[in-house]
Each structure stands twice: as C-alpha cells, then as structure tokens.
Motif scaffolding. Structure first.
Motif, short mmCIF file in Angstrom:
data_model
loop_
_atom_site.label_atom_id
_atom_site.label_comp_id
_atom_site.label_asym_id
_atom_site.label_seq_id
_atom_site.Cartn_x
_atom_site.Cartn_y
_atom_site.Cartn_z
N SER A 1 0.84 -1.20 0.00
CA SER A 1 0.00 0.00 0.00
C SER A 1 0.87 1.25 0.00
CB SER A 1 -0.91 -0.01 1.22
OG SER A 1 -1.58 1.20 1.36
N GLY A 2 1.96 1.24 0.77
CA GLY A 2 2.88 2.37 0.78
C GLY A 2 3.56 2.56 -0.57
N GLN A 3 3.93 1.45 -1.20
CA GLN A 3 4.57 1.54 -2.52
C GLN A 3 3.58 2.06 -3.55
OE1 GLN A 3 6.47 -2.04 -3.77
NE2 GLN A 3 7.44 -1.06 -5.52
N LYS A 4 2.33 1.62 -3.47
CA LYS A 4 1.30 2.11 -4.39
C LYS A 4 1.08 3.61 -4.17
CE LYS A 4 -2.18 -0.54 -4.78
NZ LYS A 4 -3.45 -1.24 -4.49
N TRP A 5 1.09 4.06 -2.92
CA TRP A 5 0.92 5.48 -2.61
C TRP A 5 2.08 6.29 -3.19
CZ3 TRP A 5 3.81 8.69 0.71
CH2 TRP A 5 3.25 9.95 0.93
N LEU A 6 3.31 5.75 -3.08
CA LEU A 6 4.47 6.44 -3.66
C LEU A 6 4.37 6.53 -5.18
CD1 LEU A 6 7.48 5.14 -1.55
CD2 LEU A 6 6.57 7.46 -1.63
N ASP A 7 3.88 5.46 -5.81
CA ASP A 7 3.71 5.48 -7.27
C ASP A 7 2.66 6.52 -7.68
OD1 ASP A 7 5.60 3.50 -7.60
OD2 ASP A 7 4.12 1.87 -7.67
N GLU A 8 1.57 6.60 -6.92
CA GLU A 8 0.55 7.62 -7.21
C GLU A 8 1.10 9.03 -6.98
OE1 GLU A 8 -2.75 6.69 -4.72
OE2 GLU A 8 -3.22 4.84 -5.80
N LEU A 9 1.92 9.17 -5.96
CA LEU A 9 2.54 10.47 -5.67
C LEU A 9 3.46 10.88 -6.81
CD1 LEU A 9 2.56 12.55 -3.33
CD2 LEU A 9 4.62 11.41 -2.50
N GLN A 10 4.21 9.93 -7.33
CA GLN A 10 5.11 10.23 -8.44
C GLN A 10 4.32 10.55 -9.71
OE1 GLN A 10 6.25 8.35 -11.42
NE2 GLN A 10 7.71 10.01 -11.80
N ALA A 11 3.17 9.87 -9.89
CA ALA A 11 2.35 10.15 -11.06
C ALA A 11 1.71 11.54 -10.97
CB ALA A 11 1.26 9.09 -11.20
N GLN A 12 1.36 11.96 -9.77
CA GLN A 12 0.74 13.28 -9.62
C GLN A 12 1.76 14.41 -9.74
OE1 GLN A 12 -1.27 13.23 -5.85
NE2 GLN A 12 -3.12 12.27 -6.69
N TYR A 13 2.98 14.17 -9.25
CA TYR A 13 4.01 15.21 -9.25
C TYR A 13 5.28 14.68 -9.92
CZ TYR A 13 0.91 16.98 -5.63
OH TYR A 13 -0.19 17.41 -4.93
N PRO A 14 5.23 14.49 -11.24
CA PRO A 14 6.39 13.90 -11.91
C PRO A 14 7.62 14.82 -11.92
CG PRO A 14 4.71 14.54 -13.51
CD PRO A 14 4.14 14.77 -12.15
N THR A 15 7.42 16.11 -11.81
CA THR A 15 8.58 17.00 -11.83
C THR A 15 9.26 17.08 -10.45
OG1 THR A 15 7.16 18.90 -11.36
CG2 THR A 15 7.63 18.42 -13.68
N LEU A 16 8.51 16.85 -9.38
CA LEU A 16 9.08 16.93 -8.04
C LEU A 16 9.72 15.62 -7.58
CD1 LEU A 16 6.33 18.99 -6.17
CD2 LEU A 16 8.56 19.78 -6.96
N ILE A 17 9.08 14.51 -7.95
CA ILE A 17 9.54 13.20 -7.48
C ILE A 17 9.88 12.34 -8.69
CG2 ILE A 17 8.93 11.16 -6.14
CD1 ILE A 17 6.92 12.95 -4.64
N THR A 18 11.11 11.92 -8.75
CA THR A 18 11.55 11.08 -9.86
C THR A 18 11.45 9.60 -9.47
OG1 THR A 18 13.84 11.06 -9.13
CG2 THR A 18 13.19 12.87 -10.58
N PRO A 19 11.39 8.71 -10.45
CA PRO A 19 11.35 7.27 -10.14
C PRO A 19 12.60 6.80 -9.38
CG PRO A 19 10.65 7.65 -12.40
CD PRO A 19 11.14 8.95 -11.87
N ASP A 20 13.75 7.45 -9.64
CA ASP A 20 14.95 7.07 -8.90
C ASP A 20 14.81 7.39 -7.41
OD1 ASP A 20 16.20 6.15 -11.16
OD2 ASP A 20 17.19 8.09 -11.58
N GLU A 21 14.19 8.54 -7.10
CA GLU A 21 13.97 8.88 -5.69
C GLU A 21 13.05 7.87 -5.01
OE1 GLU A 21 12.47 12.86 -6.09
OE2 GLU A 21 14.39 13.71 -5.43
N ILE A 22 12.03 7.45 -5.74
CA ILE A 22 11.10 6.45 -5.17
C ILE A 22 11.83 5.15 -4.93
CG2 ILE A 22 9.08 5.04 -5.70
CD1 ILE A 22 7.82 7.47 -6.96
N GLN A 23 12.66 4.72 -5.86
CA GLN A 23 13.43 3.48 -5.67
C GLN A 23 14.38 3.62 -4.48
OE1 GLN A 23 12.98 0.53 -6.89
NE2 GLN A 23 11.28 1.30 -8.13
#
Length: 177
Positions: free
Chosen positions: A111-133
């Motif tokens: 659920s936390g990982q899904k929330w992070l993916d949604e957060l990255q989808a909503q703010y692609p310029t602020l949060i990069t996929p590398d930061e999420i990883q």
C-alpha cells in the motif's frame, strides 16, 4: 581545630554508643546482601509487597466478621484467579495482535509503494522514479534491520520469558506463605 580532631570528635560522639555501631553494621550488611542477591531475591520481595497489599483486603474482610482463614482463602483465590486470567486471557490477545501485525506488514508495504507510485504520477517534476526506488530500498533496509533486531531480541529475551514463568508460579506461592 584540625580535620583530624573534627573527625575524631565526630566519631567519639556518634560511634561511642555500641548500638549505633551495630545498627550501622547491620544496615551495611543488609544493603550488601540485597544488592548482591537482589536478582535472586526479587520474587521474594515482590511477594512480600503483594502480601502486604493483600493484607489490607484481608483486614477489611475480617472487620466485616468473616473468619480470618476464610478471608485469607478468599483473597488468595482472588489473587491467583487474577494472575491466571492475566496469563491465559491477556497473553493470547497480545500474541494474536503480534501475528496480525506480521501478517499485515506486506499489505502495508505494498500500500505504501502504491501510494508512492501515485505520488510520483501526480508530481512527476518533483519526485523522480529514482527517488522512489531510493526510498523503497531505504525502507527495505530499515525493515530488515528491525527484523534482525526483533529476532535478536526475541532470542535474548528467552531468559526473561522463563523468569516470567518463575514469577507466575513462585510469587503466588510466596504470597500464600
């Protein structure tokens, strides 16, 4: 007056009485025994305090014209019943909560990982996929570290569990006597 004279006057004043010297020796030896054997005497001291507290209930019952032996039996049976209720009712509840936590941990992580993916989808310029990883790997490291600590703690606390069992058996017996 020199320091030696002050000390000599003080010792003559307070330690000329042999009862004071004997009291000092008894206190010193008593504290030494309690400090040295405190771990082994802890169930005895616990039982002593509990028996002292339960004596008030026995006194209350005897003031209500209940024979002392019956009052002692009622209070002791109530105390043992309370200890057994805590042991057999509370421990399974705690165990079930711990099992539920362990079983729910993977769902909470996904659920936390899904929330992070949604957060990255909503703010692609602020949060990069590398930061999420990086965040996910950091959480995984922390969780594995906590898991190792929990395993080490559970293995090292085995002696405490045995001590708790000794308390659950020995303290009620000592309270009775």
């Amino acid at each position: 007056m020199t320091l030696k004279a002050v000390f000599q006057k003080w010792t003559e004043r307070y330690f000329s009485d042999e009862e004071a010297v004997i009291l000092l020796i008894v206190l010193f030896l008593g504290f030494a025994v309690i400090i040295w054997l405190g771990g082994m005497l802890a169930p005895f001291f616990t039982a002593l305090v509990i028996a002292f507290l339960l004596q008030g209930v026995v006194n209350m019952l005897t003031r209500r014209h209940i024979p002392e032996m019956i009052a002692v039996a009622i209070v002791f049976i109530g105390f043992v019943s309370l200890m057994l209720a805590l042991a057999f009712l509370l421990m399974p509840l705690l165990w079930n909560q711990l099992v539920n936590l362990v079983l729910e941990t993977p769902r909470m992580l996904s659920s936390g990982q899904k929330w992070l993916d949604e957060l990255q989808a909503q703010y692609p310029t602020l949060i990069t996929p590398d930061e999420i990883q990086n965040w996910i790997s950091m959480v995984a490291r922390e969780l594995s570290m906590y898991g190792q600590r929990a395993l080490t703690l559970s293995l090292s606390s085995l002696g405490n569990v045995i001590g708790l069992i000794v308390y659950l058996v020995l303290v009620p017996i000592l309270v009775f006597f």
